[in-house]
Design a protein around this motif. Structure first.
Motif: not given
Length: 340
Positions: A274-286
């Protein structure tokens, strides 16, 4: 769309922490919420978490994964174990003037032999003659990050592990967890903060910079993780109660988000790229506890996605100007996601 150069910054070399502080929780803590920056001490995290908040920690344990050895021809070899495949087989980086071929034997640490198998991309398969974990623990050296200039000693062997490390398999520490000592964990528990664990075995790829300007062309390194049903239940309970799920480290976050791609966290084991870059919607972690990351790194892109590109740029500039300590043995940040 962001490109690689958007994640570059100038870091004075003296800001790279070469040694850990004597006390784990004595680090500084930069709290970032939106564009608001607050300078704190790490022990202040007790006051920033509320009863019922859930801290999710990566309980991987760093292997003594570095070896120096000799080929049958007499040539010098450096081996860095990347992943344990089973109790007799590993994937490893092998540095030598001439790459070994399948069937070649290498003497490691002047103590035992391994036999090279087939290539697996940039890695070599190595077959051990005894139990992998026992031989690594007995004869290997702790692999400190490439930007730390001293050779690992007994102090590093203790301090480059989290106090809750349990499952051997990583070649780099989940460094956000290095700030927690047992008294601090006890204070958090007394306040009513909850704890849960994932295991993600951090690979050497975590230190590799991105080398392509177009981020869509980057091939993300793969790491193995597992999440128990107990952790899934704890996350669901926290979210149902309206409390924060706080990932301790980008590795914990990456495991949780990798297992949440269906929209809901599920238990299980898998490889993640998983490559997380700006624009990703976080589903679990706040919220996220994390250290400061290398320029042009996937981890800097991840935290920019989490807390906002402009706020992270501002926070890093503030940290440099205020002489925070960077990278694995450095100070920490407490981030709140912009998508909550």
């Amino acid at each position: 769309m962001y490109s690689l150069s958007d994640f570059d910054f100038e870091l004075p070399p003296e800001r790279i922490a070469q040694l850990p502080l004597p006390d784990r929780s004595a680090s500084r803590l930069l709290q970032l919420d939106g564009d608001q920056i607050t300078d704190r001490h790490f022990a202040d995290i007790v006051d920033q978490l509320q009863p019922g908040d859930l801290l999710v920690m990566n309980n991987t344990r760093v292997l003594k994964a570095r070896f120096f050895g000799v080929k049958e021809t007499g040539g010098q070899v450096e081996v860095l174990v990347e992943r344990v495949l089973d109790n007799r087989t590993v994937l490893a980086q092998v540095r030598a003037s001439k790459s070994p071929k399948p069937g070649n034997r290498i003497r490691l640490a002047d103590a035992f032999d391994v036999t090279t198998g087939e290539r697996a991309g940039e890695f070599f398969t190595l077959h051990f003659e005894g139990d992998v974990f026992e031989l690594i623990e007995a004869h290997g050296r702790l692999p400190l990050p490439p930007y730390i200039e001293h050779t690992a000693d007994e102090f590093d062997e203790q301090r480059y592990q989290t106090v809750y490390s349990k499952e051997p398999g990583a070649v780099a520490a989940p460094t956000a967890g290095l700030h927690f000592d047992q008294p601090l964990l006890d204070k958090l528990a007394q306040k009513g903060v909850k704890f849960a664990y994932v295991t993600l075995h951090v690979g050497a790829g975590t230190f590799q910079p991105v080398r392509v300007e177009d981020l869509s062309e980057h091939k993300m390194h793969t790491e193995w993780y597992t999440i128990a049903q107990e952790t899934v239940d704890a996350v669901r309970a926290a979210k149902a109660a309206g409390r924060d799920v706080v990932a301790v480290g980008t590795t914990s976050l990456r495991a949780l988000e990798s297992a949440s791609q269906s929209g809901e966290l599920v238990a299980g084991s898998a490889d993640t790229a998983l490559f997380i870059t700006p624009g990703y919607t976080f589903k679990t972690v706040s919220r996220l506890v994390t250290n400061f990351h290398l320029p042009k790194s996937t981890l800097l892109m991840l935290v920019s996605a989490f807390a906002g590109y402009a706020p992270i740029r501002k926070a890093y500039a503030h940290a440099i100007a205020n002489e925070y300590r960077f990278f694995s043995y450095g100070d920490a940040m407490l981030l709140t996601t912009t998508s909550r």
